[in-house]
Design an enzyme around this catalytic site. Structure first.
Site, short mmCIF file in Angstrom:
data_model
loop_
_atom_site.label_atom_id
_atom_site.label_comp_id
_atom_site.label_asym_id
_atom_site.label_seq_id
_atom_site.Cartn_x
_atom_site.Cartn_y
_atom_site.Cartn_z
N GLY A 9 34.66 43.96 44.39
CA GLY A 9 34.31 45.38 44.55
C GLY A 9 35.26 46.25 43.63
O GLY A 9 34.77 46.98 42.94
N ASN A 10 36.29 45.63 43.54
CA ASN A 10 37.46 46.54 42.56
C ASN A 10 37.11 46.53 41.05
O ASN A 10 37.45 47.23 40.33
CB ASN A 10 38.66 46.28 42.87
CG ASN A 10 39.09 45.03 41.82
OD1 ASN A 10 38.66 43.92 42.33
ND2 ASN A 10 40.04 45.29 41.03
N LYS A 122 29.01 43.08 58.50
CA LYS A 122 29.16 43.60 56.65
C LYS A 122 29.01 44.94 56.73
O LYS A 122 28.23 45.68 56.92
CB LYS A 122 28.07 42.84 56.09
CG LYS A 122 28.05 43.24 54.53
CD LYS A 122 29.16 42.16 53.65
CE LYS A 122 29.09 42.92 52.22
NZ LYS A 122 29.97 42.17 51.50
N LYS A 206 29.17 38.06 49.10
CA LYS A 206 29.04 37.67 47.76
C LYS A 206 29.88 36.42 47.32
O LYS A 206 29.59 35.73 46.52
CB LYS A 206 29.39 38.72 46.70
CG LYS A 206 30.74 39.13 46.62
CD LYS A 206 31.64 39.03 45.28
CE LYS A 206 32.97 39.18 45.21
NZ LYS A 206 33.60 39.51 46.53
N LYS A 264 36.85 34.81 51.05
CA LYS A 264 37.13 34.13 49.83
C LYS A 264 37.90 32.70 50.14
O LYS A 264 37.47 31.92 49.39
CB LYS A 264 38.27 34.96 49.11
CG LYS A 264 37.61 36.38 48.55
CD LYS A 264 38.57 37.19 47.67
CE LYS A 264 38.39 38.59 47.66
NZ LYS A 264 36.98 38.80 47.09
P1 ADP Z 1 36.65 42.24 46.87
O1 ADP Z 1 35.92 43.64 46.70
O2 ADP Z 1 37.41 41.94 45.41
O3 ADP Z 1 35.91 41.20 47.42
P2 ADP Z 1 38.26 42.47 49.26
O4 ADP Z 1 38.60 43.73 49.74
O5 ADP Z 1 37.07 41.71 50.07
O6 ADP Z 1 37.98 42.63 47.59
O7 ADP Z 1 39.30 41.46 49.38
C1 ADP Z 1 40.64 41.69 48.65
C2 ADP Z 1 41.51 42.20 49.35
O8 ADP Z 1 42.20 41.51 50.65
C3 ADP Z 1 42.98 42.68 48.93
O9 ADP Z 1 42.82 43.76 48.40
C4 ADP Z 1 44.04 42.67 50.21
O10 ADP Z 1 44.16 44.01 50.81
C5 ADP Z 1 43.20 41.93 51.18
N1 ADP Z 1 43.89 40.88 51.93
C6 ADP Z 1 43.80 40.74 53.26
N2 ADP Z 1 44.67 39.63 53.35
C7 ADP Z 1 45.14 38.98 52.48
C8 ADP Z 1 46.18 37.94 52.17
N3 ADP Z 1 46.17 37.19 53.05
N4 ADP Z 1 46.62 37.81 50.92
C9 ADP Z 1 45.95 38.69 49.85
N5 ADP Z 1 45.09 39.69 50.03
C10 ADP Z 1 44.68 40.01 51.40
MG MG Z 2 35.09 41.33 49.61
#
Ligand code: ADP
Ligand code: MG
Length: 315
Positions: A9-10, A122, A206, A264
Protein backbone atom coordinates in the site's frame (compact mmCIF):
# COMPACT_ATOMS: atom_id res chain seq x y z
CA UNK A 1 16.59 -13.73 -12.33
CA UNK A 2 12.82 -13.65 -12.72
CA UNK A 3 11.51 -11.72 -9.72
CA UNK A 4 7.89 -11.25 -8.72
CA UNK A 5 7.72 -7.92 -6.87
CA UNK A 6 4.63 -7.11 -4.79
CA UNK A 7 4.16 -3.40 -4.07
CA UNK A 8 2.49 -2.70 -0.74
CA UNK A 9 0.00 0.00 0.00
CA UNK A 10 2.73 2.48 0.87
CA UNK A 11 4.21 2.17 -2.59
CA UNK A 12 0.96 3.67 -3.84
CA UNK A 13 -0.05 5.87 -0.94
CA UNK A 14 1.85 6.61 2.24
CA UNK A 15 0.06 6.08 5.52
CA UNK A 16 -2.19 9.03 6.37
CA UNK A 17 -1.88 10.61 2.91
CA UNK A 18 -5.17 11.55 1.23
CA UNK A 19 -6.03 9.31 -1.71
CA UNK A 20 -5.65 11.72 -4.57
CA UNK A 21 -4.55 10.99 -8.12
CA UNK A 22 -1.48 13.23 -7.61
CA UNK A 23 -0.37 11.52 -4.41
CA UNK A 24 -0.78 8.13 -6.00
CA UNK A 25 1.24 9.12 -9.06
CA UNK A 26 4.02 10.69 -6.94
CA UNK A 27 4.38 7.45 -4.95
CA UNK A 28 4.23 5.24 -8.01
CA UNK A 29 6.97 7.40 -9.56
CA UNK A 30 9.20 6.62 -6.56
CA UNK A 31 8.42 2.93 -6.96
CA UNK A 32 9.16 3.08 -10.70
CA UNK A 33 12.67 4.45 -10.03
CA UNK A 34 13.35 1.57 -7.65
CA UNK A 35 11.94 -1.05 -10.03
CA UNK A 36 13.97 0.50 -12.86
CA UNK A 37 17.15 -0.24 -10.87
CA UNK A 38 16.21 -3.92 -10.70
CA UNK A 39 15.60 -4.07 -14.44
CA UNK A 40 18.93 -2.31 -15.13
CA UNK A 41 20.64 -4.88 -12.90
CA UNK A 42 19.47 -7.47 -15.44
CA UNK A 43 16.37 -8.91 -13.78
CA UNK A 44 13.02 -9.80 -15.37
CA UNK A 45 10.14 -8.39 -13.36
CA UNK A 46 6.53 -9.26 -12.82
CA UNK A 47 4.93 -6.54 -10.70
CA UNK A 48 1.85 -6.89 -8.49
CA UNK A 49 0.25 -4.39 -6.14
CA UNK A 50 -2.38 -3.89 -3.45
CA UNK A 51 -5.67 -1.97 -3.79
CA UNK A 52 -7.19 -1.59 -0.30
CA UNK A 53 -7.68 2.19 -0.22
CA UNK A 54 -8.47 2.39 -3.95
CA UNK A 55 -11.12 -0.32 -4.10
CA UNK A 56 -12.76 1.19 -1.02
CA UNK A 57 -12.84 4.60 -2.70
CA UNK A 58 -14.34 3.13 -5.88
CA UNK A 59 -16.98 1.35 -3.76
CA UNK A 60 -17.91 4.66 -2.09
CA UNK A 61 -18.08 6.44 -5.44
CA UNK A 62 -20.21 3.66 -6.87
CA UNK A 63 -22.57 3.74 -3.87
CA UNK A 64 -22.99 7.50 -4.33
CA UNK A 65 -24.56 7.11 -7.78
CA UNK A 66 -28.26 7.93 -7.13
CA UNK A 67 -30.29 5.75 -9.50
CA UNK A 68 -28.17 2.68 -9.97
CA UNK A 69 -27.15 -0.20 -7.74
CA UNK A 70 -23.57 -0.14 -6.49
CA UNK A 71 -21.19 -2.15 -8.67
CA UNK A 72 -20.07 -5.51 -7.28
CA UNK A 73 -16.60 -5.84 -5.76
CA UNK A 74 -15.19 -8.05 -8.52
CA UNK A 75 -15.86 -5.28 -11.05
CA UNK A 76 -14.37 -2.71 -8.67
CA UNK A 77 -11.29 -4.95 -8.21
CA UNK A 78 -10.84 -4.87 -11.98
CA UNK A 79 -11.30 -1.08 -12.02
CA UNK A 80 -8.72 -0.60 -9.27
CA UNK A 81 -6.20 -2.74 -11.19
CA UNK A 82 -6.78 -0.43 -14.15
CA UNK A 83 -6.47 2.83 -12.22
CA UNK A 84 -3.24 1.73 -10.56
CA UNK A 85 -1.76 -0.44 -13.31
CA UNK A 86 -2.11 2.34 -15.86
CA UNK A 87 0.05 4.69 -13.79
CA UNK A 88 2.62 1.98 -12.97
CA UNK A 89 2.99 1.17 -16.67
CA UNK A 90 3.30 4.82 -17.62
CA UNK A 91 5.80 5.77 -14.90
CA UNK A 92 7.91 2.65 -15.51
CA UNK A 93 7.89 3.52 -19.19
CA UNK A 94 9.24 6.96 -18.33
CA UNK A 95 12.10 5.36 -16.38
CA UNK A 96 12.78 2.60 -18.94
CA UNK A 97 11.84 4.05 -22.33
CA UNK A 98 13.41 1.17 -24.29
CA UNK A 99 11.45 -1.63 -22.65
CA UNK A 100 8.10 -3.26 -23.41
CA UNK A 101 5.30 -3.32 -20.84
CA UNK A 102 1.92 -4.95 -20.40
CA UNK A 103 -0.68 -4.48 -17.69
CA UNK A 104 -3.05 -7.41 -17.45
CA UNK A 105 -6.34 -7.86 -15.71
CA UNK A 106 -5.93 -11.12 -13.84
CA UNK A 107 -8.69 -13.47 -12.80
CA UNK A 108 -7.98 -15.62 -9.79
CA UNK A 109 -10.05 -18.70 -9.05
CA UNK A 110 -11.36 -19.03 -5.50
CA UNK A 111 -13.50 -21.62 -3.73
CA UNK A 112 -17.12 -20.42 -3.35
CA UNK A 113 -17.22 -22.38 -0.06
CA UNK A 114 -14.14 -20.58 1.31
CA UNK A 115 -14.88 -19.71 4.92
CA UNK A 116 -13.84 -16.10 4.22
CA UNK A 117 -17.28 -15.55 2.70
CA UNK A 118 -18.90 -16.01 6.11
CA UNK A 119 -16.01 -14.30 7.99
CA UNK A 120 -14.97 -11.11 6.17
CA UNK A 121 -11.61 -9.78 7.43
CA UNK A 122 -10.05 -7.62 4.72
CA UNK A 123 -10.28 -3.87 5.51
CA UNK A 124 -10.96 -1.63 2.50
CA UNK A 125 -11.53 2.08 2.07
CA UNK A 126 -11.03 4.86 4.62
CA UNK A 127 -10.96 4.59 8.41
CA UNK A 128 -13.94 5.95 10.39
CA UNK A 129 -14.82 6.61 13.99
CA UNK A 130 -16.71 3.72 15.54
CA UNK A 131 -20.02 5.64 15.49
CA UNK A 132 -19.74 6.57 11.81
CA UNK A 133 -18.68 3.06 10.88
CA UNK A 134 -21.69 1.59 12.72
CA UNK A 135 -24.08 4.01 10.99
CA UNK A 136 -22.63 3.21 7.55
CA UNK A 137 -22.75 -0.52 8.30
CA UNK A 138 -26.48 -0.21 9.09
CA UNK A 139 -27.22 1.91 6.02
CA UNK A 140 -25.21 -0.08 3.51
CA UNK A 141 -25.14 -3.60 4.85
CA UNK A 142 -21.39 -3.47 5.44
CA UNK A 143 -19.45 -5.64 7.84
CA UNK A 144 -17.02 -3.49 9.84
CA UNK A 145 -14.04 -4.15 12.10
CA UNK A 146 -11.48 -2.23 14.09
CA UNK A 147 -8.22 -1.50 12.22
CA UNK A 148 -5.71 0.18 14.53
CA UNK A 149 -7.35 3.29 15.97
CA UNK A 150 -10.03 3.35 13.23
CA UNK A 151 -12.99 1.34 12.11
CA UNK A 152 -13.21 0.19 8.49
CA UNK A 153 -15.41 -1.80 6.17
CA UNK A 154 -14.25 -5.42 5.91
CA UNK A 155 -14.92 -7.76 3.00
CA UNK A 156 -14.27 -11.47 2.36
CA UNK A 157 -10.70 -12.34 1.40
CA UNK A 158 -10.76 -15.93 0.09
CA UNK A 159 -7.63 -17.97 -0.59
CA UNK A 160 -6.44 -17.73 -4.19
CA UNK A 161 -6.38 -21.14 -5.92
CA UNK A 162 -5.28 -20.59 -9.53
CA UNK A 163 -4.11 -17.60 -11.56
CA UNK A 164 -6.12 -17.97 -14.76
CA UNK A 165 -3.80 -15.81 -16.88
CA UNK A 166 -0.55 -17.45 -15.66
CA UNK A 167 0.26 -18.93 -19.08
CA UNK A 168 -0.26 -15.62 -20.88
CA UNK A 169 1.90 -13.88 -18.29
CA UNK A 170 4.74 -16.39 -18.77
CA UNK A 171 4.55 -15.97 -22.58
CA UNK A 172 5.05 -12.23 -22.13
CA UNK A 173 7.87 -12.69 -19.63
CA UNK A 174 9.66 -15.06 -22.04
CA UNK A 175 9.55 -12.32 -24.68
CA UNK A 176 11.11 -9.78 -22.29
CA UNK A 177 7.92 -7.88 -21.48
CA UNK A 178 7.68 -6.30 -18.01
CA UNK A 179 4.24 -7.35 -16.78
CA UNK A 180 2.06 -5.73 -14.13
CA UNK A 181 -0.72 -8.09 -13.09
CA UNK A 182 -2.76 -9.54 -10.22
CA UNK A 183 -3.40 -5.95 -9.09
CA UNK A 184 -5.22 -5.86 -5.77
CA UNK A 185 -4.82 -9.64 -5.55
CA UNK A 186 -6.60 -10.10 -8.89
CA UNK A 187 -10.28 -10.41 -9.67
CA UNK A 188 -11.87 -13.26 -7.69
CA UNK A 189 -13.88 -15.66 -9.85
CA UNK A 190 -15.62 -18.95 -9.20
CA UNK A 191 -16.38 -21.79 -11.59
CA UNK A 192 -20.00 -22.85 -11.88
CA UNK A 193 -21.02 -26.48 -12.29
CA UNK A 194 -21.34 -26.05 -16.04
CA UNK A 195 -17.75 -24.71 -16.17
CA UNK A 196 -18.68 -21.05 -16.74
CA UNK A 197 -16.79 -18.48 -14.69
CA UNK A 198 -18.36 -15.60 -12.84
CA UNK A 199 -16.94 -12.93 -10.54
CA UNK A 200 -17.63 -13.04 -6.82
CA UNK A 201 -17.69 -10.21 -4.28
CA UNK A 202 -14.36 -10.31 -2.45
CA UNK A 203 -10.88 -8.78 -2.35
CA UNK A 204 -8.04 -11.31 -2.46
CA UNK A 205 -4.98 -10.57 -0.34
CA UNK A 206 -2.30 -9.29 -2.69
CA UNK A 207 0.55 -11.05 -0.85
CA UNK A 208 -1.18 -14.44 -1.11
CA UNK A 209 -2.10 -13.92 -4.78
CA UNK A 210 1.45 -12.74 -5.54
CA UNK A 211 2.97 -15.81 -3.85
CA UNK A 212 0.71 -18.06 -5.92
CA UNK A 213 1.66 -16.19 -9.08
CA UNK A 214 5.37 -16.42 -8.22
CA UNK A 215 4.95 -20.18 -7.74
CA UNK A 216 3.04 -20.63 -10.97
CA UNK A 217 5.72 -18.67 -12.88
CA UNK A 218 8.44 -20.57 -10.99
CA UNK A 219 10.08 -17.24 -10.16
CA UNK A 220 13.67 -17.20 -8.88
CA UNK A 221 12.70 -14.80 -6.11
CA UNK A 222 9.55 -13.29 -4.58
CA UNK A 223 9.93 -9.85 -3.00
CA UNK A 224 7.30 -7.96 -0.99
CA UNK A 225 8.09 -4.25 -0.75
CA UNK A 226 6.46 -2.28 2.05
CA UNK A 227 7.20 0.51 4.56
CA UNK A 228 9.15 -1.44 7.17
CA UNK A 229 12.73 -2.68 6.73
CA UNK A 230 11.85 -6.30 7.38
CA UNK A 231 10.15 -8.74 9.72
CA UNK A 232 10.74 -8.15 13.43
CA UNK A 233 10.35 -10.41 16.38
CA UNK A 234 8.81 -8.44 19.24
CA UNK A 235 7.75 -5.71 16.80
CA UNK A 236 6.83 -2.47 18.58
CA UNK A 237 8.52 -3.52 21.83
CA UNK A 238 11.88 -2.50 23.25
CA UNK A 239 13.08 -6.03 22.42
CA UNK A 240 12.31 -5.64 18.70
CA UNK A 241 14.79 -7.62 16.64
CA UNK A 242 15.05 -7.63 12.84
CA UNK A 243 15.20 -11.05 11.21
CA UNK A 244 17.77 -10.86 8.44
CA UNK A 245 18.05 -14.30 7.01
CA UNK A 246 15.87 -17.09 8.30
CA UNK A 247 14.87 -20.61 7.45
CA UNK A 248 11.12 -21.12 6.95
CA UNK A 249 10.95 -23.22 10.09
CA UNK A 250 12.23 -20.27 12.16
CA UNK A 251 9.21 -18.14 11.25
CA UNK A 252 6.56 -20.83 10.73
CA UNK A 253 5.41 -21.01 14.35
CA UNK A 254 5.31 -17.26 14.96
CA UNK A 255 2.12 -15.26 15.11
CA UNK A 256 2.40 -12.10 13.02
CA UNK A 257 -0.61 -9.74 12.81
CA UNK A 258 -3.34 -10.96 10.43
CA UNK A 259 -3.91 -7.57 8.77
CA UNK A 260 -0.30 -6.74 7.95
CA UNK A 261 2.84 -8.86 8.47
CA UNK A 262 0.98 -12.17 8.89
CA UNK A 263 0.00 -12.65 5.23
CA UNK A 264 3.47 -11.56 4.05
CA UNK A 265 5.30 -14.11 6.18
CA UNK A 266 2.79 -16.81 5.21
CA UNK A 267 3.16 -15.92 1.52
CA UNK A 268 6.95 -16.01 1.82
CA UNK A 269 6.89 -19.43 3.49
CA UNK A 270 4.49 -20.82 0.91
CA UNK A 271 6.64 -19.64 -2.00
CA UNK A 272 9.94 -20.78 -0.48
CA UNK A 273 8.58 -24.23 0.36
CA UNK A 274 6.98 -24.74 -3.04
CA UNK A 275 9.90 -23.58 -5.18
CA UNK A 276 13.00 -23.86 -2.99
CA UNK A 277 13.74 -20.25 -3.96
CA UNK A 278 14.03 -17.31 -1.55
CA UNK A 279 11.32 -14.83 -0.61
CA UNK A 280 12.10 -11.44 0.91
CA UNK A 281 10.28 -8.67 2.73
CA UNK A 282 11.56 -5.13 3.14
CA UNK A 283 11.37 -1.45 2.39
CA UNK A 284 10.59 -0.19 -1.10
CA UNK A 285 13.71 2.01 -1.22
CA UNK A 286 15.93 -0.99 -0.36
CA UNK A 287 14.70 -3.19 -3.24
CA UNK A 288 18.05 -3.47 -5.05
CA UNK A 289 19.89 -4.33 -1.82
CA UNK A 290 17.17 -6.78 -0.80
CA UNK A 291 17.62 -8.66 -4.08
CA UNK A 292 21.43 -8.65 -3.71
CA UNK A 293 20.99 -9.98 -0.19
CA UNK A 294 22.09 -7.12 2.05
CA UNK A 295 18.78 -5.75 3.33
CA UNK A 296 15.33 -6.83 4.41
CA UNK A 297 14.29 -10.22 5.72
CA UNK A 298 15.07 -13.19 3.51
CA UNK A 299 13.12 -16.37 4.08
CA UNK A 300 14.74 -19.43 2.61
CA UNK A 301 14.59 -23.19 2.66
CA UNK A 302 17.08 -26.01 2.13
CA UNK A 303 20.80 -26.52 2.04
CA UNK A 304 21.56 -23.78 -0.41
CA UNK A 305 20.12 -21.28 2.03
CA UNK A 306 22.15 -22.74 4.86
CA UNK A 307 25.36 -22.41 2.84
CA UNK A 308 24.84 -18.65 2.62
CA UNK A 309 24.08 -18.23 6.28
CA UNK A 310 27.52 -17.46 7.69
CA UNK A 311 27.83 -14.24 9.57
CA UNK A 312 24.11 -13.74 9.67
CA UNK A 313 22.23 -12.78 12.79
CA UNK A 314 19.43 -15.04 13.75
CA UNK A 315 17.19 -15.10 16.77
P1 ADP B 1 1.48 -3.26 2.81
O1 ADP B 1 0.48 -2.23 2.39
O2 ADP B 1 2.83 -2.96 2.32
O3 ADP B 1 1.02 -4.65 2.55
P2 ADP B 1 0.97 -3.70 5.63
O4 ADP B 1 0.47 -2.60 6.48
O5 ADP B 1 0.00 -4.77 5.24
O6 ADP B 1 1.65 -3.02 4.37
O7 ADP B 1 2.22 -4.42 6.34
C1 ADP B 1 3.35 -3.67 6.75
C2 ADP B 1 3.20 -3.24 8.20
O8 ADP B 1 3.24 -4.37 9.06
C3 ADP B 1 4.32 -2.38 8.74
O9 ADP B 1 4.08 -1.02 8.46
C4 ADP B 1 4.29 -2.66 10.25
O10 ADP B 1 3.68 -1.61 10.96
C5 ADP B 1 3.42 -3.88 10.39
N1 ADP B 1 3.97 -4.96 11.22
C6 ADP B 1 3.22 -5.72 12.05
N2 ADP B 1 3.96 -6.66 12.65
C7 ADP B 1 5.22 -6.53 12.19
C8 ADP B 1 6.44 -7.25 12.43
N3 ADP B 1 6.48 -8.29 13.24
N4 ADP B 1 7.56 -6.85 11.79
C9 ADP B 1 7.50 -5.79 10.95
N5 ADP B 1 6.37 -5.07 10.66
C10 ADP B 1 5.24 -5.45 11.27
MG1 MG C 1 -0.86 -5.49 3.47
Amino acid sequence: MLIVVALGGNALLRRGEPMTAENQRANIRRAAVVLGELVRAGHSLVITHGNGPQVGLLALQSAATPDADAFPLDVLDAESAGMIGYVIEQELGNVLPDRLFATLLTQVKVDPCDEAFSHPTKPIGPGYTEATARRLAGERGWRIAQDGANWRRVVPSPKPQTILEATVISFLVERGVIVTCAGGGGVPVIELEDGRRVGIEAVIDKDRASALLARELNADMFVMLTDVDGVYLGYGTSQAHLLERVHVRDVSGNDFPAGSMGPKVEAAIEFAKATGNPAAIGRLEDAAAIVRGGRGTRIDIGNQARAHDEGVTER
